[in-house]
Design a protein around this motif. Structure first.
Motif, PDB file in Angstrom:
ATOM      1  N   GLU A  44       0.838  -1.207   0.000  1.00 11.71           N
ATOM      2  CA  GLU A  44       0.000   0.000   0.000  1.00 11.71           C
ATOM      3  C   GLU A  44       0.872   1.256   0.000  1.00 11.71           C
ATOM      4  OE1 GLU A  44      -4.027  -1.475   2.300  1.00 11.71           O
ATOM      5  OE2 GLU A  44      -2.253  -1.020   3.513  1.00 11.71           O
ATOM      6  N   ASP A  45       1.939   1.247   0.795  1.00  9.50           N
ATOM      7  CA  ASP A  45       2.854   2.403   0.820  1.00  9.50           C
ATOM      8  C   ASP A  45       3.503   2.604  -0.544  1.00  9.50           C
ATOM      9  OD1 ASP A  45       2.253   2.817   3.490  1.00  9.50           O
ATOM     10  OD2 ASP A  45       4.116   1.886   4.239  1.00  9.50           O
ATOM     11  N   SER A  46       3.915   1.516  -1.166  1.00  5.50           N
ATOM     12  CA  SER A  46       4.543   1.590  -2.486  1.00  5.50           C
ATOM     13  C   SER A  46       3.579   2.145  -3.533  1.00  5.50           C
ATOM     14  CB  SER A  46       5.026   0.204  -2.897  1.00  5.50           C
ATOM     15  OG  SER A  46       5.556   0.228  -4.194  1.00  5.50           O
ATOM     16  N   LEU A  47       2.319   1.737  -3.456  1.00  7.69           N
ATOM     17  CA  LEU A  47       1.313   2.193  -4.415  1.00  7.69           C
ATOM     18  C   LEU A  47       0.762   3.576  -4.077  1.00  7.69           C
ATOM     19  CD1 LEU A  47      -0.683  -1.130  -4.842  1.00  7.69           C
ATOM     20  CD2 LEU A  47       0.985  -0.135  -6.436  1.00  7.69           C
ATOM     21  N   GLY A  48       0.932   3.973  -2.823  1.00  7.77           N
ATOM     22  CA  GLY A  48       0.429   5.278  -2.405  1.00  7.77           C
ATOM     23  C   GLY A  48      -1.075   5.304  -2.182  1.00  7.77           C
ATOM     24  N   THR A  49      -1.653   4.154  -1.877  1.00 11.51           N
ATOM     25  CA  THR A  49      -3.092   4.084  -1.605  1.00 11.51           C
ATOM     26  C   THR A  49      -3.381   2.919  -0.671  1.00 11.51           C
ATOM     27  OG1 THR A  49      -5.286   4.122  -2.621  1.00 11.51           O
ATOM     28  CG2 THR A  49      -3.689   2.588  -3.566  1.00 11.51           C
ATOM     29  N   VAL A  50      -4.473   3.024   0.064  1.00 11.21           N
ATOM     30  CA  VAL A  50      -4.909   1.958   0.959  1.00 11.21           C
ATOM     31  C   VAL A  50      -5.749   0.981   0.141  1.00 11.21           C
ATOM     32  CG1 VAL A  50      -6.271   1.403   3.018  1.00 11.21           C
ATOM     33  CG2 VAL A  50      -4.876   3.487   2.959  1.00 11.21           C
ATOM     34  N   LEU A  51      -5.377  -0.296   0.181  1.00 11.02           N
ATOM     35  CA  LEU A  51      -6.084  -1.319  -0.580  1.00 11.02           C
ATOM     36  C   LEU A  51      -7.212  -1.968   0.215  1.00 11.02           C
ATOM     37  CD1 LEU A  51      -3.024  -3.113  -2.240  1.00 11.02           C
ATOM     38  CD2 LEU A  51      -4.551  -1.407  -3.266  1.00 11.02           C
ATOM     39  N   PHE A  52      -7.046  -2.043   1.536  1.00 13.18           N
ATOM     40  CA  PHE A  52      -8.010  -2.740   2.374  1.00 13.18           C
ATOM     41  C   PHE A  52      -8.455  -1.879   3.551  1.00 13.18           C
ATOM     42  CE2 PHE A  52      -5.402  -6.077   0.444  1.00 13.18           C
ATOM     43  CZ  PHE A  52      -6.386  -6.885  -0.106  1.00 13.18           C
ATOM     44  N   GLU A  53      -9.753  -1.906   3.816  1.00 14.49           N
ATOM     45  CA  GLU A  53     -10.294  -1.342   5.050  1.00 14.49           C
ATOM     46  C   GLU A  53     -10.169  -2.430   6.103  1.00 14.49           C
ATOM     47  OE1 GLU A  53     -14.366  -0.262   4.488  1.00 14.49           O
ATOM     48  OE2 GLU A  53     -13.897   1.180   2.904  1.00 14.49           O
ATOM     49  N   ARG A  54      -9.498  -2.109   7.183  1.00 14.23           N
ATOM     50  CA  ARG A  54      -9.357  -3.071   8.270  1.00 14.23           C
ATOM     51  C   ARG A  54     -10.493  -2.843   9.264  1.00 14.23           C
ATOM     52  NH1 ARG A  54      -4.962  -1.860   5.050  1.00 14.23           N
ATOM     53  NH2 ARG A  54      -3.162  -3.171   5.420  1.00 14.23           N
ATOM     54  N   HIS A  55     -11.129  -3.924   9.713  1.00 14.81           N
ATOM     55  CA  HIS A  55     -12.187  -3.819  10.723  1.00 14.81           C
ATOM     56  C   HIS A  55     -12.114  -5.058  11.610  1.00 14.81           C
ATOM     57  CE1 HIS A  55     -14.625  -6.644   8.305  1.00 14.81           C
ATOM     58  NE2 HIS A  55     -14.225  -5.941   7.259  1.00 14.81           N
ATOM     59  N   ALA A  56     -12.895  -5.092  12.669  1.00 16.10           N
ATOM     60  CA  ALA A  56     -12.813  -6.170  13.661  1.00 16.10           C
ATOM     61  C   ALA A  56     -13.043  -7.547  13.047  1.00 16.10           C
ATOM     62  CB  ALA A  56     -13.816  -5.928  14.786  1.00 16.10           C
ATOM     63  N   GLY A  57     -13.893  -7.648  12.038  1.00 14.32           N
ATOM     64  CA  GLY A  57     -14.192  -8.941  11.423  1.00 14.32           C
ATOM     65  C   GLY A  57     -13.225  -9.346  10.328  1.00 14.32           C
ATOM     66  N   GLY A  58     -12.280  -8.498   9.976  1.00  9.38           N
ATOM     67  CA  GLY A  58     -11.314  -8.816   8.925  1.00  9.38           C
ATOM     68  C   GLY A  58     -11.005  -7.605   8.069  1.00  9.38           C
ATOM     69  N   VAL A  59     -11.021  -7.793   6.756  1.00 15.94           N
ATOM     70  CA  VAL A  59     -10.723  -6.703   5.832  1.00 15.94           C
ATOM     71  C   VAL A  59     -11.658  -6.782   4.641  1.00 15.94           C
ATOM     72  CG1 VAL A  59      -8.260  -6.636   6.461  1.00 15.94           C
ATOM     73  CG2 VAL A  59      -9.001  -8.020   4.516  1.00 15.94           C
ATOM     74  N   PRO A  61     -11.786  -4.824   0.514  1.00 14.44           N
ATOM     75  CA  PRO A  61     -11.088  -3.884  -0.373  1.00 14.44           C
ATOM     76  C   PRO A  61     -11.752  -2.503  -0.369  1.00 14.44           C
ATOM     77  CG  PRO A  61     -11.508  -5.964  -1.497  1.00 14.44           C
ATOM     78  CD  PRO A  61     -12.278  -6.002  -0.210  1.00 14.44           C
ATOM     79  N   THR A  62     -10.927  -1.476  -0.416  1.00 15.37           N
ATOM     80  CA  THR A  62     -11.418  -0.120  -0.632  1.00 15.37           C
ATOM     81  C   THR A  62     -11.817  -0.006  -2.101  1.00 15.37           C
ATOM     82  OG1 THR A  62      -9.221   0.669  -1.222  1.00 15.37           O
ATOM     83  CG2 THR A  62      -9.827   0.816   1.124  1.00 15.37           C
ATOM     84  N   LEU A  63     -12.358   1.129  -2.501  1.00 16.44           N
ATOM     85  CA  LEU A  63     -12.668   1.322  -3.919  1.00 16.44           C
ATOM     86  C   LEU A  63     -11.409   1.203  -4.771  1.00 16.44           C
ATOM     87  CD1 LEU A  63     -15.298   4.227  -3.805  1.00 16.44           C
ATOM     88  CD2 LEU A  63     -15.689   1.803  -4.287  1.00 16.44           C
ATOM     89  N   ASP A  64     -10.327   1.861  -4.326  1.00 14.43           N
ATOM     90  CA  ASP A  64      -9.044   1.740  -5.042  1.00 14.43           C
ATOM     91  C   ASP A  64      -8.550   0.299  -5.015  1.00 14.43           C
ATOM     92  OD1 ASP A  64      -8.939   4.418  -5.709  1.00 14.43           O
ATOM     93  OD2 ASP A  64      -7.534   4.960  -4.097  1.00 14.43           O
ATOM     94  N   GLY A  65      -8.714  -0.339  -3.862  1.00 20.66           N
ATOM     95  CA  GLY A  65      -8.264  -1.719  -3.725  1.00 20.66           C
ATOM     96  C   GLY A  65      -9.019  -2.665  -4.643  1.00 20.66           C
ATOM     97  N   ALA A  66     -10.337  -2.490  -4.735  1.00 18.73           N
ATOM     98  CA  ALA A  66     -11.147  -3.349  -5.601  1.00 18.73           C
ATOM     99  C   ALA A  66     -10.732  -3.185  -7.062  1.00 18.73           C
ATOM    100  CB  ALA A  66     -12.632  -3.024  -5.420  1.00 18.73           C
ATOM    101  N   GLU A  67     -10.498  -1.955  -7.479  1.00 16.11           N
ATOM    102  CA  GLU A  67     -10.058  -1.717  -8.859  1.00 16.11           C
ATOM    103  C   GLU A  67      -8.674  -2.310  -9.104  1.00 16.11           C
ATOM    104  OE1 GLU A  67      -9.316   1.909 -12.042  1.00 16.11           O
ATOM    105  OE2 GLU A  67     -10.159   2.373 -10.079  1.00 16.11           O
TER     106      GLU A  67
END
Length: 139
Positions: A44-59, A61-67
């Motif tokens: 994610e740091d290398s790409l400059g975007t967050v790929l996954f939303e982290r939450h208590a049940g797991g993760v 993909p964000t919109l950017d992550g899904a694409e």
């Protein structure tokens, strides 16, 4: 600009998305979940975007992550096809091929196909074996 990202890290990202959690993905891939989480964070740091939303049940993909993951799957399918093609050609280049046929059935069409093949692939030795049983079985 081309980034240097290891292919295994991209595989990890796909498995994280499929499993919906770092823990499930780590079990599936045989890597400690904290090491997997770190690799995804580095990606994610290398790409400059967050790929996954982290939450208590797991993760998930964000919109950017899904694409990104959708495009990544397409690219990896293309890569697999390219590697398969190279392996197929490598196997044929040094090989020989035996073809069984009934000389009385469709001889002209068969010979035209053979002539075309020989022109395109002169590096392959062909050996012809007449087999009337092959023609009988295919009818």
């Amino acid at each position: 600009m081309r980034r240097r990202i290891q292919l295994i890290t991209l595989d990890y990202a796909l498995v994280v998305a499929e499993e919906g959690s770092f823990l499930g993905a780590s079990r599936h891939m045989g890597i400690h979940h904290s090491a997997l989480s770190r690799r995804i964070r580095d990606l994610e740091d290398s790409l400059g975007t967050v790929l996954f939303e982290r939450h208590a049940g797991g993760v998930r993909p964000t919109l950017d992550g899904a694409e990104f993951l959708r495009n990544l799957r397409r690219v990896l399918i293309d890569l697999d096809e390219a590697l398969a093609m190279v392996n197929t050609h490598r196997g044929l280049e040094a090989g020989a091929m035996s073809i069984g046929f009934d000389a009385s059935v469709h001889a002209i069409a068969f010979l035209d196909a053979v002539a075309d093949f020989v022109r395109r692939r002169p590096d392959i030795a062909l050996r012809f074996v007449e087999d009337k049983r092959a023609a009988t079985r295919s009818l």
